[in-house]
Design an enzyme around this catalytic site. Structure first.
Site, short mmCIF file in Angstrom:
data_model
loop_
_atom_site.label_atom_id
_atom_site.label_comp_id
_atom_site.label_asym_id
_atom_site.label_seq_id
_atom_site.Cartn_x
_atom_site.Cartn_y
_atom_site.Cartn_z
N ASN A 92 28.97 10.77 -11.33
CA ASN A 92 27.87 10.09 -12.32
C ASN A 92 26.88 10.83 -13.88
OD1 ASN A 92 24.93 10.37 -12.27
ND2 ASN A 92 24.94 10.85 -9.95
N ARG A 125 28.45 5.48 -11.09
CA ARG A 125 26.76 5.72 -10.83
C ARG A 125 26.05 5.31 -11.71
NH1 ARG A 125 22.10 9.40 -10.91
NH2 ARG A 125 20.11 7.85 -10.07
N HIS A 172 17.36 4.37 -6.19
CA HIS A 172 18.74 4.97 -5.03
C HIS A 172 18.98 3.90 -3.95
CE1 HIS A 172 15.24 7.89 -5.16
NE2 HIS A 172 16.42 8.76 -6.11
N ARG A 213 7.93 14.39 -11.74
CA ARG A 213 7.46 12.69 -11.47
C ARG A 213 6.15 12.97 -11.17
NH1 ARG A 213 12.80 9.76 -10.49
NH2 ARG A 213 14.08 11.44 -11.29
N GLU A 269 25.94 9.34 -1.31
CA GLU A 269 25.70 8.44 -2.27
C GLU A 269 27.21 8.44 -2.38
OE1 GLU A 269 21.83 8.41 -4.76
OE2 GLU A 269 21.81 10.40 -3.71
#
Length: 394
Positions: free
Chosen positions: A9, A89, A178, A237, A381
């Site tokens: 990742n 990913r 996601h 965010r 994940e």
């Protein structure tokens, strides 16, 4: 003989990696390289399942140098010859990809094209693919997309009310993210709920946060949009804001577009509201002490989250369950308590004891007797990436 998948990742200045058995999730080696590509010395930490831990500097601090160090560690641990393939990913696959695929030059070029949609993430992913193809030249490479799970959303869910040519000519639309986490949760729900094809609203809550309407094996709506900025309140965010704010900040307050962009992505959310931290645990500790800023922050966070959970039920026509996952979703009994309290009118209510007992990897239905199910499920994940990679590299 057991085999493993090397899961990668890549961020713009980091590289998270793990070696995973796709059958049982065993991780004999994992780690993180940081401060990469910034023109100085980086560092890397490597951990083994046996409890070993090594740290060293990377000079030069590049993704390529990090992978050279990782390859050496794999050889030292006797794992190099047991790795079957490499799984990556990827944040954004645009409309090109509705599933995971083997890497070839055409796939790489499409990921490059999606840089225009994800300029903060996809360049690093391309760097990671190139570095991994060099470091593991004889292994197949597979890419797994955050956006793929949401590619079945209907137009009514993914179109913005903007001039239609922006979609047809420039692919400006809602994509969602996601997806790998949601796909893992979806794979767990039939057994946990005892329903063959369940419908659930799933809240993936971490520093980045989103909610999705999951219809068995795909989503019909989600809160993130063209980018991971839209939707619920995040760690740093903003989530949803009135788009006219951008013009006010630049036109009336003299901020540059970059300053506004940095504010929305890096200085807002839990951090902006609280003025103390983007870490929910820190805000919760202050909340428990009666801190006014922390109370304000948690009220906004949970109210906005509850609104989005309720809204996601529209796409499903109602839900069989609500699911919490991600670092905050799996561990914050306060967030779950305050959020579900706002959704009791929809038939959801928590068992207080079960809610407070469920954290740090514990899973279960935390709903009160007579309530619709409210599950906490730990996402994985990396395991999903490993399993996709294993299947495609057979």
């Amino acid at each position: 003989m057991s085999h493993y998948i090397f899961v990668l990742n890549c961020g713009s200045s980091s590289l998270k990696f793990s070696v995973i058995n796709p059958e049982n999730g065993e991780e004999p080696l994992k780690g993180l390289a940081e401060r990469l590509g910034v023109g100085g010395v980086g560092n890397i930490t490597i951990k083994t399942a046996a409890g070993g831990k090594t740290e060293q500097q990377l000079d030069p601090g590049t993704h390529q140098e990090a992978l050279h160090v990782i390859v050496a560690a794999l050889k030292k641990e006797g794992l190099m010859d047991k790795i079957k393939a490499v799984g990556h990913r990827i944040v954004h696959g645009g409309e090109y990809f509705a599933e995971s695929v083997l890497v070839d030059d055409d796939v790489r070029n499409k990921i490059v094209d999606c840089i225009r949609l994800a300029p903060l993430h996809n360049p690093a992913h391309v760097t990671g693919i190139d570095a991994a193809r060099e470091a593991f030249p004889n292994l197949k490479q597979v890419v797994v997309f955050d956006t793929a799970f949401h590619q079945h959303m209907p137009q009514r869910a993914f179109l913005y009310a903007l001039p239609y040519k922006l979609y047809t000519d420039n692919k400006i639309r809602r994509y969602g993210f996601h997806g790998t986490s949601y796909r893992y949760i979806a794979s767990q729900l039939p057994e946990k709920l005892g329903i063959a094809k369940p419908k659930a609203v799933v809240a993936h809550l971490g520093n980045g946060a989103s909610v999705a309407a999951v219809d068995f094996d795909h989503s019909v709506d989600t809160t993130m949009g063209l980018t991971p900025l839209e939707g619920v309140v995040h760690g740093t965010r903003s989530g949803d804001v009135d788009p006219a704010i951008f013009g006010i900040l630049t036109g009336q307050m003299g901020m540059s577009p970059k300053e506004v962009d940095d504010m929305l992505w890096k200085q807002s959310g839990l951090l902006g509201l609280s003025g103390m931290s983007n870490d929910c645990r820190t805000v919760e500790e202050a909340y428990a002490k009666g801190d006014a800023a922390a109370i304000r922050t948690m009220e906004v966070y949970c109210y906005r989250l509850a609104k989005h959970i309720a809204a996601q039920m529209v796409g499903l026509g109602g839900a069989d369950a609500i699911v919490f996952t991600g670092g905050i979703g799996e561990n914050s009994s306060l967030v779950r308590e305050k959020t579900i309290a706002l959704l009791e009118y929809l038939g959801f209510k928590l068992d207080s004891a079960k809610n407070h007992e469920t954290f740090r990897g514990k899973e279960g239905n935390i709903a009160a007797a007579g309530s619709k199910p409210v599950w906490v499920i730990a996402t994985n994940e990396e395991l999903m990436i490993a399993r996709d990679t294993d299947a495609l590299s057979a």
